[in-house]
Enzyme design. Structure first.
Site, PDB file in Angstrom:
ATOM      1  N   ASP A  45      -4.988 -44.446  18.393  1.00 38.71           N
ATOM      2  CA  ASP A  45      -6.166 -44.013  17.633  1.00 38.71           C
ATOM      3  C   ASP A  45      -7.460 -43.901  18.435  1.00 38.71           C
ATOM      4  OD1 ASP A  45      -6.879 -46.676  17.972  1.00 38.71           O
ATOM      5  OD2 ASP A  45      -6.405 -47.244  15.904  1.00 38.71           O
ATOM      6  N   GLU A  47       4.422 -51.469  16.883  1.00 34.78           N
ATOM      7  CA  GLU A  47       5.727 -51.217  17.478  1.00 34.78           C
ATOM      8  C   GLU A  47       6.279 -49.877  17.023  1.00 34.78           C
ATOM      9  OE1 GLU A  47      10.171 -53.267  17.855  1.00 34.78           O
ATOM     10  OE2 GLU A  47       8.506 -54.377  16.929  1.00 34.78           O
ATOM     11  N   ASP A 102      -0.623 -47.524  20.848  1.00 31.71           N
ATOM     12  CA  ASP A 102      -1.956 -47.513  20.236  1.00 31.71           C
ATOM     13  C   ASP A 102      -2.510 -46.107  20.415  1.00 31.71           C
ATOM     14  OD1 ASP A 102      -4.540 -47.818  19.410  1.00 31.71           O
ATOM     15  OD2 ASP A 102      -5.009 -49.530  20.682  1.00 31.71           O
ATOM     16  N   ARG A 154       4.185 -36.790  33.405  1.00 29.15           N
ATOM     17  CA  ARG A 154       5.166 -37.534  34.202  1.00 29.15           C
ATOM     18  C   ARG A 154       4.703 -38.965  34.468  1.00 29.15           C
ATOM     19  NH1 ARG A 154       6.674 -32.574  38.430  1.00 29.15           N
ATOM     20  NH2 ARG A 154       7.355 -31.137  36.795  1.00 29.15           N
ATOM     21  N   ASP A 164      -9.819 -45.854  19.287  1.00 29.27           N
ATOM     22  CA  ASP A 164     -10.978 -46.383  18.561  1.00 29.27           C
ATOM     23  C   ASP A 164     -11.692 -47.509  19.294  1.00 29.27           C
ATOM     24  OD1 ASP A 164      -9.160 -48.427  18.290  1.00 29.27           O
ATOM     25  OD2 ASP A 164      -9.369 -48.626  16.108  1.00 29.27           O
ATOM     26  N   THR A 194     -10.478 -50.343  20.174  1.00 25.72           N
ATOM     27  CA  THR A 194      -9.901 -51.641  19.826  1.00 25.72           C
ATOM     28  C   THR A 194      -8.403 -51.604  20.082  1.00 25.72           C
ATOM     29  OG1 THR A 194     -11.552 -51.997  18.105  1.00 25.72           O
ATOM     30  CG2 THR A 194      -9.561 -53.335  17.990  1.00 25.72           C
TER      31      THR A 194
END
Length: 419
Positions: free
Chosen positions: A276, A285, A274, A204, A278, A280
């Site tokens: 991943d 989009e 984003d 939520r 990682d 960074t």
């Protein structure tokens, strides 16, 4: 009959006039909240849980502008219930500002509330099954630069017969396990969510149903329950979702958007994800495709709801939120840790069951109580700058701007915009 974007917009804007905004920089559905402008001033002069000079006493009666002559942590045992037409100006506190710790707050029926620059941290000792902040009924409220955390049910929820509410520039964090929820935003009366940080909530972040504008928010480290959750299919929802940044954290195991359905109608634009973890920032989009938005019914025409003055790109929204969201006049240790988690970009963050994992509410510099000869809430040195009389209680008189002199002074303590 299906409600079209233009019809929804007309209905939602009937209340919205050219009236004075709550403060410079107020935006969205709740921008015209009046607060205690037509009432009296109350100076919070101690950190007690109750009694004369306490915050609880300050908000117990309608028609008050609440300012602070002391900073620090206010520890409470029972929930605080806020009356109608109350303005709380946390930026007036000296030192490191105000944290309220130990239980939650109810803003149900607190019509025309204005709340700025305060930290509300519930914690595991708070009332079982209750939110850190909750609104069950009411209208015309705005919450700006509020840091709210550690709810035992939801962290900040809006349900029921509620209309014209804005939450902007705020942090909604770390609903406590096992529930760990950011909050429900479920009303047909209009809720604006602008430039907020949702972080370390299992689910939520938020869950939305009804009429909602969700712009330039950052959502970090949601858990398996979900990030932005579309509400149930038993009623129509009509929302804008624009310029937000979703960033997976250590606990994230599901996609950014879930539980869409044919009755959840959304205009979406330039939202980044984003995924991943990682370390960074390298999100991209989300394409305008229902599969990227949990099966929502995507519409091509934006709902003409009260919007932000300037829509930021997702990257700029992230920069803004990490710099300025929450009670950021002075960031406390909790918010500092939360922002550091975001800036790890997937390498840090945690769902917690005990606020001790964050060091608790922490310590705050109480600052020095300023001299206020007439006791009207404006320090003597500020009265000299305003041109008011430090020997006459005139802070609730109106300036030519339409704000009280008390509001003019309080507004001068913080930027109206961080652009």
């Amino acid at each position: 009959m299906r409600l079209t974007p233009s019809l929804i917009s007309c209905l939602s804007l009937l209340h919205f006039t050219s009236a004075l905004v709550a403060f410079p920089g107020a935006e969205g559905f709740g921008a015209n909240a009046v607060g205690g402008r037509q009432g009296v001033v109350y100076v919070v002069s101690n950190l007690n849980d109750s009694g004369e000079g306490s915050l609880r006493d300050a908000v117990s009666q309608p028609g008050r502008i609440v300012v602070f002559s002391v900073g620090g942590v206010i520890e409470i045992t029972d929930r605080i219930v806020v009356s109608k037409q109350v303005t709380i100006l946390g930026q007036t506190a000296p030192g490191d500002g105000i944290t309220v710790y130990g239980n939650g707050w109810s803003f149900s029926n607190a019509d025309d509330a204005i709340v700025r620059y305060i930290r509300i941290r519930m914690g595991k000792g708070g009332s079982s099954g209750k939110d850190a902040m909750g609104i069950a009924d009411g209208k015309n409220m705005i919450f700006d630069h509020v840091s709210v955390s550690w709810g035992r049910d939801e962290t900040f929820s809006i349900n029921g017969d509620v209309s014209n509410v804005t939450i902007q520039n705020s942090i909604i964090a770390q609903g406590l396990e096992t529930h760990s929820c950011g909050g429900l935003m479920q009303t047909d009366g209009g809720v604006s969510l602008f430039r907020n940080l949702y972080i370390d909530n299992k689910t939520r972040n938020p869950k939305v149903k009804g009429v909602n504008e969700f712009t330039n928010n950052v959502i970090y480290n949601w858990g398996g329950g979900g990030g932005y959750i579309a509400g149930g299919s038993d009623g129509e929802s009509n929302v804008n979702v624009i310029g937000n940044y979703f960033i997976s954290g250590l606990d994230t195991s599901v996609t950014a958007f879930t539980r869409g359905n044919e009755n959840f109608h959304a205009y979406v634009e330039t939202n980044y994800y984003d995924s991943d973890k990682d370390g960074t920032l390298n999100g991209s989009e989300l394409g305008v495709d229902s599969t990227n938005y949990g099966g929502m019914d995507l519409v091509t025409e934006k709902y003409d709801y009260p919007a932000v003055a300037s829509v930021l790109s997702p990257d700029d929204a992230l920069t803004y939120v990490t710099k300025y969201a929450g009670a950021s006049k002075v960031r406390d240790s909790v918010d500092t840790q939360l922002v550091a988690q975001v800036e790890s970009y997937g390498k840090d963050g945690a769902l917690i069951s005990d606020e001790a994992d964050m060091g608790g509410a922490g310590d705050l510099d109480q600052g020095t109580t300023p001299t206020d000869t007439d006791g009207d809430g404006i320090p003597d040195d500020a009265e000299a700058e305003l041109g008011t009389d430090p020997n006459t209680a005139d802070s609730m008189d109106l300036d030519t701007s339409g704000y009280t002199f008390l509001e003019v002074w309080a507004n001068s303590l913080v930027p109206s915009s961080y652009a």
